[in-house]
Motif scaffolding. Structure first.
Motif, PDB file in Angstrom:
ATOM      1  N   GLN A  11       0.840  -1.208   0.000  1.00 33.27           N
ATOM      2  CA  GLN A  11       0.000   0.000   0.000  1.00 33.27           C
ATOM      3  C   GLN A  11       0.875   1.258   0.000  1.00 33.27           C
ATOM      4  O   GLN A  11       0.599   2.216  -0.725  1.00 33.27           O
ATOM      5  N   GLN A  12       1.916   1.230   0.832  1.00 37.85           N
ATOM      6  CA  GLN A  12       2.816   2.387   0.904  1.00 37.85           C
ATOM      7  C   GLN A  12       3.465   2.657  -0.450  1.00 37.85           C
ATOM      8  O   GLN A  12       3.623   3.802  -0.853  1.00 37.85           O
ATOM      9  N   ARG A  13       3.808   1.580  -1.133  1.00 35.04           N
ATOM     10  CA  ARG A  13       4.443   1.717  -2.449  1.00 35.04           C
ATOM     11  C   ARG A  13       3.466   2.372  -3.439  1.00 35.04           C
ATOM     12  O   ARG A  13       3.812   3.305  -4.162  1.00 35.04           O
ATOM     13  N   MET A  14       2.212   1.873  -3.434  1.00 35.95           N
ATOM     14  CA  MET A  14       1.189   2.442  -4.332  1.00 35.95           C
ATOM     15  C   MET A  14       0.958   3.925  -4.048  1.00 35.95           C
ATOM     16  O   MET A  14       0.798   4.736  -4.959  1.00 35.95           O
ATOM     17  N   ILE A  15       0.900   4.246  -2.746  1.00 37.75           N
ATOM     18  CA  ILE A  15       0.625   5.632  -2.351  1.00 37.75           C
ATOM     19  C   ILE A  15       1.788   6.542  -2.742  1.00 37.75           C
ATOM     20  O   ILE A  15       1.574   7.637  -3.283  1.00 37.75           O
ATOM     21  N   ALA A  16       3.001   6.074  -2.502  1.00 38.39           N
ATOM     22  CA  ALA A  16       4.171   6.892  -2.854  1.00 38.39           C
ATOM     23  C   ALA A  16       4.205   7.136  -4.361  1.00 38.39           C
ATOM     24  O   ALA A  16       4.483   8.252  -4.819  1.00 38.39           O
ATOM     25  N   ALA A  17       3.887   6.093  -5.130  1.00 42.29           N
ATOM     26  CA  ALA A  17       3.892   6.244  -6.592  1.00 42.29           C
ATOM     27  C   ALA A  17       2.829   7.258  -7.031  1.00 42.29           C
ATOM     28  O   ALA A  17       3.069   8.086  -7.916  1.00 42.29           O
ATOM     29  N   ALA A  18       1.655   7.194  -6.394  1.00 38.31           N
ATOM     30  CA  ALA A  18       0.581   8.127  -6.757  1.00 38.31           C
ATOM     31  C   ALA A  18       0.955   9.559  -6.362  1.00 38.31           C
ATOM     32  O   ALA A  18       0.708  10.509  -7.118  1.00 38.31           O
ATOM     33  N   LEU A  19       1.561   9.715  -5.193  1.00 36.91           N
ATOM     34  CA  LEU A  19       1.985  11.054  -4.766  1.00 36.91           C
ATOM     35  C   LEU A  19       3.035  11.611  -5.729  1.00 36.91           C
ATOM     36  O   LEU A  19       3.031  12.800  -6.056  1.00 36.91           O
ATOM     37  N   GLN A  20       3.919  10.743  -6.194  1.00 37.55           N
ATOM     38  CA  GLN A  20       4.914  11.166  -7.186  1.00 37.55           C
ATOM     39  C   GLN A  20       4.227  11.706  -8.433  1.00 37.55           C
ATOM     40  O   GLN A  20       4.654  12.708  -9.012  1.00 37.55           O
ATOM     41  N   ARG A  21       3.178  11.035  -8.859  1.00 36.62           N
ATOM     42  CA  ARG A  21       2.439  11.470 -10.056  1.00 36.62           C
ATOM     43  C   ARG A  21       1.677  12.767  -9.818  1.00 36.62           C
ATOM     44  O   ARG A  21       1.648  13.643 -10.673  1.00 36.62           O
ATOM     45  N   PHE A  22       1.013  12.850  -8.643  1.00 36.10           N
ATOM     46  CA  PHE A  22       0.140  13.999  -8.395  1.00 36.10           C
ATOM     47  C   PHE A  22       0.905  15.299  -8.133  1.00 36.10           C
ATOM     48  O   PHE A  22       0.450  16.377  -8.493  1.00 36.10           O
ATOM     49  N   LEU A  23       2.055  15.200  -7.447  1.00 42.34           N
ATOM     50  CA  LEU A  23       2.781  16.429  -7.084  1.00 42.34           C
ATOM     51  C   LEU A  23       3.648  16.913  -8.245  1.00 42.34           C
ATOM     52  O   LEU A  23       4.246  16.101  -8.948  1.00 42.34           O
ATOM     53  N   PRO A  24       3.748  18.234  -8.425  1.00 43.31           N
ATOM     54  CA  PRO A  24       4.666  18.748  -9.452  1.00 43.31           C
ATOM     55  C   PRO A  24       6.098  18.292  -9.144  1.00 43.31           C
ATOM     56  O   PRO A  24       6.478  18.202  -7.974  1.00 43.31           O
ATOM     57  N   ARG A  25       6.853  17.968 -10.185  1.00 36.56           N
ATOM     58  CA  ARG A  25       8.249  17.565  -9.993  1.00 36.56           C
ATOM     59  C   ARG A  25       9.065  18.695  -9.374  1.00 36.56           C
ATOM     60  O   ARG A  25       8.720  19.858  -9.521  1.00 36.56           O
ATOM     61  N   SER A  26      10.196  18.320  -8.768  1.00 39.87           N
ATOM     62  CA  SER A  26      11.074  19.316  -8.139  1.00 39.87           C
ATOM     63  C   SER A  26      11.608  20.305  -9.160  1.00 39.87           C
ATOM     64  O   SER A  26      11.926  21.442  -8.832  1.00 39.87           O
ATOM     65  N   SER A  27      11.724  19.878 -10.400  1.00 43.07           N
ATOM     66  CA  SER A  27      12.321  20.741 -11.423  1.00 43.07           C
ATOM     67  C   SER A  27      11.334  21.786 -11.946  1.00 43.07           C
ATOM     68  O   SER A  27      11.739  22.745 -12.600  1.00 43.07           O
ATOM     69  N   VAL A  28      10.032  21.611 -11.664  1.00 39.94           N
ATOM     70  CA  VAL A  28       9.050  22.589 -12.134  1.00 39.94           C
ATOM     71  C   VAL A  28       9.317  23.927 -11.455  1.00 39.94           C
ATOM     72  O   VAL A  28       9.567  23.981 -10.250  1.00 39.94           O
ATOM     73  N   ARG A  29       9.292  25.018 -12.204  1.00 42.28           N
ATOM     74  CA  ARG A  29       9.557  26.337 -11.642  1.00 42.28           C
ATOM     75  C   ARG A  29       8.340  26.926 -10.968  1.00 42.28           C
ATOM     76  O   ARG A  29       7.230  26.728 -11.467  1.00 42.28           O
ATOM     77  N   PRO A  30       8.485  27.681  -9.884  1.00 40.79           N
ATOM     78  CA  PRO A  30       9.745  27.919  -9.180  1.00 40.79           C
ATOM     79  C   PRO A  30      10.131  26.685  -8.351  1.00 40.79           C
ATOM     80  O   PRO A  30       9.331  26.238  -7.529  1.00 40.79           O
TER      81      PRO A  30
END
Lengths: 294, 294
Positions: A11-30
């Motif tokens: 479950q933790q793996r699924m949630i982390a993967a979904a959070l990765q998708r939902f949140l803007p990447r670190s490289s997105v400005r600013p």
């Protein structure tokens, strides 16, 4: 139990993967704000609330895939509240889950904005929950907003601040914990159930379960703050006593607090009966939470 | 013009009444947070964003009554961002609209939580916007969230903080103003249009109008910060220069800044053409904003 641990890890793996998708990447400005948002989200939380959301969806015969949006939304609400709670003008905490808090790494001003941005993102994400026959986007957003608002999550924090250094009654303490902890745990379960088109009676079972589980969870947290080391907790131990915060051990004593945690757990488990065998995982999770070494 | 002033007063009255209904009363417990939320909301703001929302709904043939929820939601987003912006760890401002800021009256910790609660309330309220054939709750929530998120409103604040003391290019300054000011003005108009079931092409006209109006508005704000007194502004004047904030006058000089404001206004008014005579009020409002004494 090893089976449960494997389940929780998945479950933790699924949630982390979904959070990765939902949140803007670190490289997105600013990029500062996106790095500051991602730090507390990926700093090793237990993912209790989103796991309850996914597991409640399964317990209502739904597909946990459809519960990923509300699961991530409740995790972001929880995370934003920690980021703001740790600020120097609030609890002033430098350590969370064994890592430096957001304002330590990024400065107070960025931490305020990162919390704001996580809160905003939670609503962007909850709106993506698939609609069901019984539940529409409006229901999801209303559930998330009302559990996080000035009467519940934020109200609880205010009551907590105002209670410092005062002798609270047990009833006042219960009110704080209901608002600050139990409400969001309960909504996590309810949103999972709603994503699975749960009937009103099943939603009520999840609600009753969540309230008792949430209170039990908070009693145990209070106990652990007294009995455990900072290293083991991953946050500053003994903090509650330092700021003269009202806690169960302070009001009832340690032994009675332990009994109270057990009573609340039994009550939580009883609430699951109507859900039958499908609720086996929720049962296991409740036991697991209460078998923490308190 | 006296006709416009009466119109604006009537809109302000409607908005204030709706905000009174939507926000929890001061007496609701815990009352500290509700008093702290209400202070900045009823501290004499111009209600520019909600007025644009209601007027855009009318310009698209809708009933402004149906636009009250999004109008109040955008006002609460604007208000929360001011409360957090004024915090000591941010712009550290004690005066706003001629009144003490929220943290001055209630303390920093309560001001952080009051901002959080206003942000949360904005989403509770936007979810109450009546659905239309073309627009569903999901569209309203997504519009509000994306205009307020880490790329737009909050992103603009971060860019602003990071730009202090640096020599920014004009393009960078435009990017900050688009994110920090124009985006929310534009969404205020768009949400009004959506509540009136506006066609895609009308929504585009409102969007183009909002972008230029928002930039014009910010250029004028920058000019006024240089040319006017604290008393007249109702907030600390000359603040931008003190913190070495990049502004239009700093980059272009005063005279060219005035020309730029006028160019942007003409562009905004041109964008309204496709909406025809129904957009007369939006026309008037744009003129009114630009006839401020700058």
């Amino acid at each position: 139990m090893s089976d449960l641990k494997a389940y929780l890890r998945e479950q933790q793996r699924m949630i982390a993967a979904a959070l990765q998708r939902f949140l803007p990447r670190s490289s997105v400005r600013p990029s500062t704000i996106h790095r500051a948002m991602r730090h507390p989200v990926f700093a090793g939380g237990k993912r209790l609330r989103p796991i309850l959301c996914l597991t409640a969806a399964e317990a209502c015969g739904g597909d946990s895939e459809h519960a990923l949006a509300p699961a991530c939304a409740v995790e972001l609400i929880h995370t934003y509240s920690l980021v703001h709670d740790d600020l120097p003008c609030m609890d002033d905490d430098n350590l969370r889950r064994g890592k430096p808090t957001t304002h330590v790494l990024f400065g107070e001003n960025v931490a305020v904005l990162a919390g704001d941005a996580l809160l905003t993102e939670a609503f962007a994400i909850i709106a993506q929950t698939p609609e069901r026959k019984r539940y529409r986007t409006r229901d999801y957003v209303t559930e998330l907003a009302s559990t996080s608002d000035s009467r519940r999550l934020i109200g609880g924090q205010i009551m907590d601040l105002e209670g410092e250094g005062k002798a609270l009654t047990r009833a006042q303490l219960v009110r704080i914990h209901e608002a600050k902890t139990a409400a969001l745990l309960t909504s996590s379960l309810r949103l999972g159930g709603m994503s699975a088109n749960a009937s009103a009676s099943r939603l009520q079972s999840l609600t009753d379960f969540g309230k008792s589980l949430g209170l039990a969870f908070q009693v145990i947290d209070d106990i652990l703050d007294v009995t455990q080391s900072t290293e083991k907790l991953g946050k500053t131990a003994g903090k509650d006593a330092t700021v003269e915060k009202a806690t169960y051990p302070a009001i009832l004593g340690l032994e009675k607090s332990r009994q109270e945690a057990q009573r609340l757990t039994r009550k939580a488990l009883t609430a699951l009966h109507p859900l039958g065998r499908r609720a086996a995982r929720l049962h296991q999770i409740a036991h697991y939470l209460l078998d923490r070494d308190y």
